[in-house]
Design a protein around this motif. Structure first.
Motif, short mmCIF file in Angstrom:
data_model
loop_
_atom_site.label_atom_id
_atom_site.label_comp_id
_atom_site.label_asym_id
_atom_site.label_seq_id
_atom_site.Cartn_x
_atom_site.Cartn_y
_atom_site.Cartn_z
N THR A 247 0.90 -1.11 -0.14
CA THR A 247 0.10 -0.08 -0.04
C THR A 247 0.90 1.06 -0.11
N TYR A 248 0.66 2.17 -0.82
CA TYR A 248 1.36 3.32 -1.18
C TYR A 248 0.60 4.45 -0.47
N MET A 249 1.27 5.45 0.23
CA MET A 249 0.59 6.57 0.97
C MET A 249 1.17 7.80 0.39
N PHE A 250 0.46 8.67 -0.41
CA PHE A 250 0.94 9.88 -0.89
C PHE A 250 0.24 11.01 -0.34
N THR A 251 0.47 12.21 -0.53
CA THR A 251 -0.24 13.24 0.09
C THR A 251 -0.13 14.57 -1.12
N VAL A 262 2.37 13.76 -7.59
CA VAL A 262 1.70 12.84 -6.20
C VAL A 262 2.99 12.08 -5.61
N GLY A 263 3.18 11.09 -6.31
CA GLY A 263 4.42 10.22 -5.88
C GLY A 263 4.64 9.18 -6.99
N GLN A 264 5.62 8.18 -6.58
CA GLN A 264 5.84 7.37 -7.51
C GLN A 264 6.03 6.09 -7.23
N VAL A 265 5.34 4.98 -7.91
CA VAL A 265 5.55 3.56 -7.27
C VAL A 265 6.64 2.91 -8.17
N SER A 308 -6.15 17.00 -12.83
CA SER A 308 -7.23 18.14 -12.98
C SER A 308 -7.06 18.97 -11.70
N SER A 309 -7.20 20.29 -11.73
CA SER A 309 -7.00 21.05 -10.67
C SER A 309 -8.23 21.09 -9.71
N GLN A 310 -9.23 20.26 -9.72
CA GLN A 310 -10.42 20.21 -9.15
C GLN A 310 -10.33 19.62 -7.69
N LEU A 311 -8.96 19.35 -7.17
CA LEU A 311 -8.89 18.70 -5.87
C LEU A 311 -9.39 19.77 -4.62
N ASP A 312 -10.28 19.25 -3.91
CA ASP A 312 -11.07 20.10 -2.79
C ASP A 312 -11.17 19.26 -1.83
N ARG A 313 -10.50 19.43 -0.59
CA ARG A 313 -10.35 18.84 0.55
C ARG A 313 -11.72 18.76 1.23
N GLU A 314 -12.17 20.10 1.06
CA GLU A 314 -13.69 20.28 1.69
C GLU A 314 -14.69 19.32 1.18
N LEU A 315 -14.56 18.71 0.04
CA LEU A 315 -15.53 17.79 -0.75
C LEU A 315 -15.03 16.50 -0.32
N VAL A 316 -13.68 16.13 -0.91
CA VAL A 316 -13.10 14.68 -0.52
C VAL A 316 -11.82 14.96 -0.15
N ASP A 317 -11.71 14.18 1.11
CA ASP A 317 -10.30 14.59 1.68
C ASP A 317 -9.40 13.25 1.46
N ARG A 318 -9.84 12.16 0.78
CA ARG A 318 -8.94 11.08 0.67
C ARG A 318 -9.69 10.29 -0.59
N TYR A 319 -8.41 9.89 -1.43
CA TYR A 319 -8.72 9.13 -2.83
C TYR A 319 -7.96 7.75 -2.56
N GLN A 320 -8.59 6.60 -3.09
CA GLN A 320 -8.14 5.40 -3.31
C GLN A 320 -7.78 5.07 -4.75
N CYS A 341 -3.03 2.45 -3.60
CA CYS A 341 -2.51 3.75 -3.54
C CYS A 341 -3.34 4.58 -2.94
N ILE A 342 -3.13 5.12 -1.65
CA ILE A 342 -3.94 6.00 -1.02
C ILE A 342 -3.49 7.49 -0.88
N ILE A 343 -4.05 8.39 -1.28
CA ILE A 343 -3.70 9.66 -1.56
C ILE A 343 -4.66 10.55 -0.73
N ASP A 344 -3.95 11.35 0.18
CA ASP A 344 -4.57 12.16 1.24
C ASP A 344 -4.49 13.51 0.45
N ILE A 345 -5.57 14.41 0.68
CA ILE A 345 -5.56 15.47 0.26
C ILE A 345 -5.13 16.54 1.32
N LYS A 346 -4.04 17.44 1.17
CA LYS A 346 -3.53 18.24 2.31
C LYS A 346 -4.39 19.67 2.07
N ASP A 347 -4.78 20.17 3.38
CA ASP A 347 -5.47 21.31 3.35
C ASP A 347 -4.81 22.58 3.11
#
Length: 900
Positions: A247-251, A262-265, A308-320, A341-347
């Motif tokens: 499992t990869y963890m990125f922010t 975002v990161g590299q696997v 895309s530039s539509q990352l919004d933490r207030e809507l979705v704070d984590r993607y898998q 790969c789990i991607i956390d959205i930084k505020d």
């Protein structure tokens, strides 16, 4: 008809064989290269068949096709089956078409597939031909397909020596896979040289085998050198690519630009590097939440970026993401593995704090301080308890006097409005404030047209309070001349009632009056002088005298103020001379500077006028003279060469208004260089006063006394030791000379008195014998006693009645002709020698020292060998051969002895 069928069938088979041969010939004629691959009879689908070198035929081909739909050719020349194939005993071939669409060029490569058993038979049939043809003892390297299905033993190649034409040759091999691990994997037929593989091999465990082949005759002769054989294991795509992490963890920050990293696997594959088996392709299979698609992955590097530039933490704070890696460059038949790969959205601070209300109302009583009067709240969608969420409040308008402050409650993020400076209802009944709020972190979209601060208004109503009298200003002053007549009234301290705006009904009393100079009127607050005011009194600074007054109303409410009485100066003090004793060092100066001071203000002070005051001693004017220096100083000089001593000179000093004062000045005429020389004397000239010694002088005296005691103690101890126990023998017995080793008493250069070895005989005299008793040899009637010191010898001869004594360093010796028996000589010397030896080298307590000389008894007849010492005085050097064989540490001593 029945007989015709076989004929027809045979002719049909013959026709098909002819057509196949013609087809092969046609393809072979047009083909740029012909390649033969040996395969088992059964091939599974998506099975690796072999590899051909396409660049030998066409280097710039961008289109690769196969004439047989059951086979597929990749860019690196790898041949794979698409479907399961069962080969018959006949050959099977297909053509690889290579073309370049740019220059319209096309070439062909023919691939022939042969069954392995058929190839083996063909090789056996050609053995005789090969024996007739001359071959080299250097076969080409061969290979084995990894995880081959056989049949086993699998023929690899034949090794053969050219000498087999003339000799019977036996073949053998050694090395890894034969007699070393993995053992028995390969073997060779002794007579034919055919090399076989006995079981499947894993390339990831063994990439190749280096064997050594030998060719020998039956009698052990080796006609050929050992032959190295390299068997390479051809890789099969039998290993799945594996991700380095399950499992990869990125922010990634919200609102990131398109293409932000975002990161590299990363994945690994154990198959052979730089082949299609290890050429990996990465891809994203699934995204949760699925919509919209926000991420992409580079197929070869595994780098994940934003699409895309539509990352919004207030809507979705984590993607898998579910990601996949596949070898064979992503071909559908390549092996693949998946990971998560789990991607956390930084505020980021993309949401401003906003007040929940636009206006607020609060109230506070006047004269109240350090109280909370209002709490305001804000809303912020950013991450709680971060700098993007915490609010900073500020007062924008209405707090010019600094009566308010607003702080943040760290727990609730509310703004707390407090009063830090009391308000006055009589001055202001209402205060309007404007407040604003921002986050601790800067706003990320501050460049946009949207305002970066939310504002609100607060109305603060001030409530009236009956607060009693007010002492304002707290410090009030009044001017009074010093030395004013007693009972003189003057203005005092005034307080007022802010409600009535007057001083009516206020009572006054004195709280502090350090010198009790005035009284305070209870009703009016005026003061009356009851003691003489002195501006020059102690503890009066800058001419101001402060008293403390308390003002109170009928309800007992009070305030405290200070009344400063400014004392106006009156010329009531004459100038005086503070330093009433001066020293004049007569050898170096003839005058002294006199300085006067006046405690009054400068208007009543300098310039001063100095004069000599006439007294009963009429010599003051004759002996002394004053010379002005400046407004406050003069110079006093003596006249007529006054003698050393102490004089009293009265001097009158008057200020500008004529106020004067007489100071009797003591003048000391001293024989000195500096004034300090006279401070320790009673008489200025003779110095009969007290004399003080410094620290170093005292230490020098004590050191001298201690040194004197040491000298006396040394002399006394030396004298007592000399009288107490005189030494018979000197301390330095050897005097840096080698002493004869067979002597039994110490010697000395001195001639001793009769207490030493002196012969007491009638008619004989001698000054002394400077020597010690040596060895004696008694033979018959002759007795020789040898006294040795240096080279001198005393011989007593009973035979002829002569006694001789060699010269002892120039000493005169008398010889008598009397004869003495041995017993007489022994009885006489034994007592004297024992007495002297007894006293030799004793301590003060009469105990023998460690080097005490023991008393020796007579040991009988002497040895014929003479002295046993190496340093003997004997001139006979016989029997000294042992000196040539001494150890190294004795050679130096032996050399010193033999040189004598």
């Amino acid at each position: 008809m029945a007989a015709a069928r076989p004929t027809s069938s045979g002719s049909g088979a013959l026709c098909r064989l002819v057509l196949l041969t013609l087809t092969i010939l046609i393809f072979a004629c047009d083909a740029c290269k012909k390649v033969t691959l040996r395969v088992p009879s059964k091939l599974d689908a998506e099975k690796f068949v072999g590899r051909v070198n396409l660049k030998e035929c066409f280097k710039s081909a961008n289109l690769i096709r196969s004439s047989d739909p059951d086979f597929q050719i990749l860019e690196d020349g790898s041949v794979y089956t698409k479907n399961a194939i069962l080969l018959s005993s006949e050959k099977r071939n297909f053509t690889i078409l290579l073309s370049n669409t740019e220059n319209q060029e096309e070439k062909k490569m023919v691939v022939l597939l042969e069954h392995q058993t058929k190839v083996l038979k063909k090789r056996h049939s050609k053995e005789k031909v090969l024996r007739r043809a001359k071959r080299r003892w250097a076969p080409i390297p061969c290979s084995v397909l990894e995880n081959s299905l056989g049949p086993f033993p699998l023929f690899l190649q034949q090794i053969q020596s050219d000498t087999a034409q003339n000799y019977t040759i036996y073949y053998s091999i050694r090395g890894p896979g034969v007699d070393r691990e993995p053992k028995n994997l390969f073997y060779v037929e002794r007579d034919t040289g055919n090399l076989y593989c006995t079981r499947p091999v894993d390339r990831e465990e063994y990439e190749s085998f280096e064997l050594i082949a030998f060719a020998t005759t039956p009698d052990g002769y080796t006609p050929e050198l050992p032959l190295p054989l390299v068997i390479k294991i051809e890789d099969e795509n039998d290993n799945y690519p594996i991700f380095t992490e399950t499992t990869y963890m990125f922010t990634v920050s919200e609102n990131s630009r398109v293409g932000s990293t975002v990161g590299q696997v990363c994945a690994t594959d154990k198959d052979e590097p730089d082949t299609m088996h290890t050429r990996l392709r990465y891809s994203i299979i699934q995204q949760l939440p699925a919509s919209p698609t926000l991420f992409s992955m580079h197929p070869t590097t595994g780098m994940i970026t934003t699409s895309s530039s539509q990352l919004d933490r207030e809507l979705v704070d984590r993607y898998q993401l579910k990601i996949k890696v596949q070898d064979m460059d992503g071909q559908y038949f390549g092996l693949q593995t998946t990971s998560t790969c789990i991607i956390d959205i930084k505020d980021v601070n993309d949401n401003l704090p906003t007040f929940t209300r636009s206006s607020y109302v609060a109230s506070v009583e006047e004269n109240t301080v350090d109280v909370e009067i209002l709490r305001v709240t804000v809303e912020d969608k950013d991450l709680i308890n971060t700098a993007n969420w915490r609010a900073n409040y500020t007062i924008l308008k209405g707090n010019e006097n600094g009566n308010f402050k607003i702080v943040t409650d760290l727990k609730t993020n509310e703004g707390i409005l407090c009063v830090v400076k009391p308000l006055n209802y009589e001055e202001r009944q209402q205060v309007n404030l404007q407040i604003g709020v921002v986050n601790e972190a800067p706003y990320s979209n501050e460049a946009s047209s949207r305002s970066a601060m939310s504002t609100a208004t607060i109305t603060v109503n001030v409530q009236n309070q009956d607060e009693g009298p007010e002492c304002s200003p707290a410090l009030q002053t009044v001017r009074i001349k010093e030395n004013t007549q007693l009972r003189t009234p003057s203005n005092g301290y005034k307080a007022y009632d802010p409600e009535a705006r007057s001083s009516r009904g206020i009572k006054y009393r004195k709280l502090n009056d350090p010198k009790q100079w005035v009284t305070v009127d209870e009703n009016s607050g005026s003061i009356t002088v009851i003691k003489s005011l002195d501006r020059e009194a102690e503890n009066i600074r800058n001419g101001i005298y402060n008293i403390t007054v308390v003002a109170s109303d009928e309800d007992g409410r009070s305030c405290t103020g200070t009344l400063g009485i400014i004392l106006e100066d009156v010329n009531d003090n004459g100038p005086s001379i503070p330093k009433q004793q001066v020293i004049i060092c007569k050898p170096v100066t003839s005058s002294a500077e006199i300085v006067a001071v006046d405690p009054d203000e400068p208007i009543n002070g300098p310039p001063f006028h100095f004069t000599l005051e006439s007294t009963s001693d009429s010599d003051v004017q004759r002996r002394w003279i004053l010379t002005g220096i400046n407004d406050t100083a003069t110079r006093l000089s003596y006249q007529n060469d006054l003698p050393f001593g102490t004089y009293t000179v009265p001097i009158r000093v008057a200020d500008r208004l004529g106020q004067s004062h007489i100071t009797p000045l003591t003048v000391i005429l001293c024989d000195c260089i500096i004034e300090n020389d006279c401070t320790s004397r009673v008489s200025p000239r003779t110095g009969n006063g007290e004399v003080k010694l410094g620290t170093w002088a005292i230490l020098a005296i004590l050191l001298g006394i201690a040194l004197l005691f040491c000298i006396l103690f040394t002399l006394v101890c030396g004298a007592s030791r000399a009288t107490k126990q005189p030494k018979v023998f000197p301390d330095d017995l050897a005097q840096q000379n080698l002493i004869v080793s067979n002597t039994e008493a110490p010697g000395d250069d001195k001639v001793y008195s009769t207490n030493g070895f002196t012969t007491h005989t009638v008619g004989s005299s001698a000054q002394g014998i400077c020597g010690t008793m040596g060895s004696g040899v008694k033979t018959g009637r002759q007795e020789n006693i040898e006294l040795v010191k240096g080279h001198q010898t005393l011989e007593l001869d009973r035979g002829d009645g002569q006694r001789t004594l060699d010269s002892c360093r120039g000493g005169h010796v008398e010889v008598d002709n009397r004869q003495y028996a041995y017993t007489e000589w022994r009885n006489f010397t034994q007592s004297h020698l024992g007495e002297k030896v007894q006293l030799c080298n004793q301590h003060d307590n009469h105990n023998h020292a460690q080097d005490y000389v023991l008393t020796y008894n007579y040991e009988g007849k002497g040895s014929m060998a003479g002295s046993v010492g190496c340093c003997s005085e004997q001139q006979d050097e016989d029997g000294l051969e042992f000196l040539d064989h001494l150890e190294p540490k004795f050679r130096t001593l032996a050399a010193a002895c033999t040189t004598r």
